[in-house]
Design an enzyme around this catalytic site. Structure first.
Site, PDB file in Angstrom:
ATOM      1  N   ASP A 179       1.647 -10.144 -38.754  1.00  0.00           N
ATOM      2  CA  ASP A 179       0.286 -10.484 -39.185  1.00  0.00           C
ATOM      3  C   ASP A 179      -0.554  -9.208 -39.212  1.00  0.00           C
ATOM      4  O   ASP A 179      -0.138  -8.176 -38.687  1.00  0.00           O
ATOM      5  CB  ASP A 179      -0.351 -11.527 -38.250  1.00  0.00           C
ATOM      6  N   ASP A 192      -4.112  -7.662 -38.159  1.00  0.00           N
ATOM      7  CA  ASP A 192      -5.337  -7.875 -37.393  1.00  0.00           C
ATOM      8  C   ASP A 192      -6.374  -6.830 -37.782  1.00  0.00           C
ATOM      9  O   ASP A 192      -6.100  -5.629 -37.762  1.00  0.00           O
ATOM     10  CB  ASP A 192      -5.038  -7.785 -35.889  1.00  0.00           C
ATOM     11  N   ASP A 251      -3.001  -2.950 -24.568  1.00  0.00           N
ATOM     12  CA  ASP A 251      -1.935  -2.812 -23.581  1.00  0.00           C
ATOM     13  C   ASP A 251      -1.164  -1.487 -23.650  1.00  0.00           C
ATOM     14  O   ASP A 251      -1.203  -0.685 -22.728  1.00  0.00           O
ATOM     15  CB  ASP A 251      -0.975  -4.024 -23.621  1.00  0.00           C
TER      16      ASP A 251
HETATM   17  P1  ATP Z   1       3.263  -8.921 -32.744  1.00  0.00           P
HETATM   18  O1  ATP Z   1       4.111  -8.164 -33.697  1.00  0.00           O
HETATM   19  O2  ATP Z   1       4.046  -9.731 -31.801  1.00  0.00           O
HETATM   20  O3  ATP Z   1       2.133  -9.670 -33.384  1.00  0.00           O
HETATM   21  P2  ATP Z   1       1.110  -7.423 -31.605  1.00  0.00           P
HETATM   22  O4  ATP Z   1       1.070  -6.105 -30.869  1.00  0.00           O
HETATM   23  O5  ATP Z   1       0.344  -7.475 -32.873  1.00  0.00           O
HETATM   24  O6  ATP Z   1       2.629  -7.784 -31.818  1.00  0.00           O
HETATM   25  P3  ATP Z   1      -0.583  -9.538 -30.742  1.00  0.00           P
HETATM   26  O7  ATP Z   1      -0.357 -10.525 -29.662  1.00  0.00           O
HETATM   27  O8  ATP Z   1      -0.723  -9.979 -32.141  1.00  0.00           O
HETATM   28  O9  ATP Z   1       0.632  -8.513 -30.617  1.00  0.00           O
HETATM   29  O10 ATP Z   1      -1.839  -8.681 -30.303  1.00  0.00           O
HETATM   30  C1  ATP Z   1      -2.517  -7.785 -31.161  1.00  0.00           C
HETATM   31  C2  ATP Z   1      -3.001  -6.576 -30.357  1.00  0.00           C
HETATM   32  O11 ATP Z   1      -3.916  -7.019 -29.330  1.00  0.00           O
HETATM   33  C3  ATP Z   1      -1.925  -5.810 -29.610  1.00  0.00           C
HETATM   34  O12 ATP Z   1      -1.274  -4.898 -30.427  1.00  0.00           O
HETATM   35  C4  ATP Z   1      -2.709  -5.173 -28.500  1.00  0.00           C
HETATM   36  O13 ATP Z   1      -3.407  -4.038 -28.963  1.00  0.00           O
HETATM   37  C5  ATP Z   1      -3.724  -6.243 -28.151  1.00  0.00           C
HETATM   38  N1  ATP Z   1      -3.217  -7.131 -27.087  1.00  0.00           N
HETATM   39  C6  ATP Z   1      -2.582  -8.314 -27.253  1.00  0.00           C
HETATM   40  N2  ATP Z   1      -2.264  -8.867 -26.066  1.00  0.00           N
HETATM   41  C7  ATP Z   1      -2.723  -8.031 -25.134  1.00  0.00           C
HETATM   42  C8  ATP Z   1      -2.732  -8.037 -23.708  1.00  0.00           C
HETATM   43  N3  ATP Z   1      -2.162  -9.033 -23.029  1.00  0.00           N
HETATM   44  N4  ATP Z   1      -3.312  -6.995 -23.068  1.00  0.00           N
HETATM   45  C9  ATP Z   1      -3.893  -5.999 -23.767  1.00  0.00           C
HETATM   46  N5  ATP Z   1      -3.915  -5.923 -25.092  1.00  0.00           N
HETATM   47  C10 ATP Z   1      -3.340  -6.923 -25.784  1.00  0.00           C
HETATM   48 MG    MG Z   2       0.054  -9.256 -34.057  1.00  0.00          MG
END
Ligand code: ATP
Ligand code: MG
Length: 473
Positions: free
Chosen positions: A85, A87, A165
């Site tokens: 996705d 963001d 994170d």
């Molecule tokens: P995915 O490919 O699984 O979507 P993602 O890194 O985009 O991986 P998301 O859960 O969509 O994961 O979260 C988007 C962003 O929000 C992360 O890249 C990170 O910067 C932040 N984030 C998400 N969860 C956390 C957390 N538990 N603690 C700190 N930052 C977080």
């Molecule tokens: Mg994501």
């Protein structure tokens, strides 16, 4: 050389999308302390960005706001992967975003997020946030375990970055000049293939223990290594996962096991003591030294799922849970029988108890626990291979999953291979042959034919082949 040829040439060597309008603004004055990687020095191209996400980014910018892509999409684009996705993050507040986009709805109570909807494609737009701090000490507000209490105050990009994170998840793609803004050394870690927490690893895990699962997930998915500090901090904090709401853990488990790298994920979770917190009963089975079967069962189930995902076939989480909890259920049932409980009751109670305990840790939805029970309950019926029973079993809506589970058990040494082979053959035979296969043994046909009732009773009472049938029939 024509203008177009020059542009194509430029595009190729600089990998620019649109060389005419490209103005690489390396120092835009807003990113003090950050490394700004100009467009020619990275490989993220707008051609790989979802067109609706681009529309949102451009529109926000035209309205005078800053807008960036952030998180997993930037990380994945840098690796040449297709992001799950996109963001978007901005300095516009949710109400301002809602005024700009007529196709926007605001979600969330505590922290509002904007969803800009293009049919089924939803672009999530968040406002920069910072961690809420105590007014006197300026320390982040935490509970007694160090868990972050509030994360819901609007901030600026250089405040937003510190609450993310991992360094590789904290890269911002700036639509203003197509640069990547890096406050935390994320580009270096990305190149080195390192999962590193921003700030002190232990503190960040205490703030949110789910980050330990995310570390494992990204390490496996991206083929990256856990940074030493991150790796060291997991085991001492693993127990904190027990305090996470079961519904959130269920979401994380789905992401961990349904993305095609189940086996590696399982191994890494176990290695770091996380699996034991998530599936305590399974961990106990796995540690038993009497047989390899529990581990074989889990590994084979995960391998099957991974293969199905690789083949673009659907996978179901309940099948995995059924495999993970099968041995714990059998053990519990045996204990109950030793204590004198009738077999059928023992299996029924064991299934209920194992599932109830597991659901307290990971909120497996009820329709899935029902499916797990059905798959388990159908197992004894595979031993009844005479008369009309096989055809009745085949007509059961859960037959396919139950049969796959039987094959899994056979692969793992829990049931003789010939039982699964018989069913494999039976399913593919025509009706007359199926009838032949299900005739009672020859010696029973000679002499006085047995009454159907007598035969049924025998099968039902056979303890080694029919452990669950009575309880659920
Ligand atoms: P995915 O490919 O699984 O979507 P993602 O890194 O985009 O991986 P998301 O859960 O969509 O994961 O979260 C988007 C962003 O929000 C992360 O890249 C990170 O910067 C932040 N984030 C998400 N969860 C956390 C957390 N538990 N603690 C700190 N930052 C977080
Ligand atoms: Mg994501």
């Amino acid at each position: 050389m024509s203008v177009n040829a020059i542009l194509t040439f430029l595009k190729n060597i600089l990998s620019l999308d649109n060389a005419e309008s490209e103005v690489v603004d390396i120092v835009d004055g807003k990113h003090a302390g950050a490394v700004v990687v100009a467009r020619p020095d990275h490989c993220v191209s707008r051609q790989q960005v979802n067109e609706n996400a681009l529309k949102v980014l451009y529109r926000l910018r035209r309205e005078g706001f800053d807008s960036y892509l952030v998180g997993g999409c930037v990380r994945d684009l840098l690796l040449g992967r297709e992001p799950k996705d996109f963001d978007v993050v901005t300095n516009a507040e949710p109400e301002q975003i809602a005024r700009i986009f007529s196709n926007c709805r605001l979600i969330g109570k505590r922290f509002r997020l904007a969803h800009v909807c293009y049919g089924r494609d939803i672009i999530e737009v968040a406002t920069f946030r910072k961690a809420a701090r105590d007014e006197k000490t300026q320390a982040p507000r935490l509970n007694k375990d160090g868990r972050l209490l509030h994360d819901n105050v609007y901030g600026t990009i250089d405040e937003d970055v510190w609450r993310r994170d991992f360094t590789i998840n904290a890269l911002y793609y700036n639509i203003r000049d197509f640069s990547i803004v890096d406050y935390v050394g994320g580009m270096e870690d990305h190149k080195a293939g390192l999962i590193r927490l921003i700030g002190d690893a232990g503190e960040r895990f205490r703030e949110d223990p789910v980050r330990m699962l995310r570390a494992v997930r990204f390490a496996v998915k991206l083929g990256f290594r856990l940074h030493h500090d991150c790796e060291e901090a997991i085991a001492p904090h693993a127990h904190l996962l027990a305090g996470i709401p079961p519904a959130r853990l269920y979401d994380e488990i789905s992401k961990l096991f349904l993305t095609g790298y189940g086996v590696q994920t399982f191994e890494l979770l176990r290695q770091h003591g996380l699996f034991a917190v998530l599936f305590p009963a399974t961990e106990k089975s796995l540690q038993s030294e009497t047989s390899d079967f529990p581990k074989m069962m889990v590994i084979n189930a995960l391998e099957n799922s991974d293969q199905r995902i690789a083949d673009n076939k659907p996978v179901t989480l309940y099948f995995l849970f059924a495999a993970l909890l099968w041995d714990p259920m059998l053990r519990r049932a045996k204990d109950k029988m030793v204590k004198g409980l009738p077999e059928s009751n023992a299996y029924y109670e064991a299934a209920s108890e194992v599932l109830t305990q597991q659901v307290r840790r990971i909120a497996i939805p009820r329709h899935l626990t029902l499916a797990i029970r059905e798959v388990w309950n159908l197992q004894p019926k595979f031993h009844l291979r005479t008369g009309a029973k096989p055809s009745r079993l085949m007509a059961h809506p859960r037959f396919r999953a139950a049969y796959d589970f039987l094959v899994l058990r056979a692969q793992s040494g829990d049931v003789p291979a010939d039982v699964a082979q018989w069913w494999e053959a039976y399913q593919h035979e025509n009706e007359p042959n199926q009838r032949k296969m299900t005739q009672p043994p020859v010696q029973e046909k000679t002499g006085k034919p047995k009454r159907r009732k007598t035969y049924r009773k025998k099968a039902k009472n056979s303890p080694s082949t029919n452990p669950l049938l009575d309880a659920h029939d």
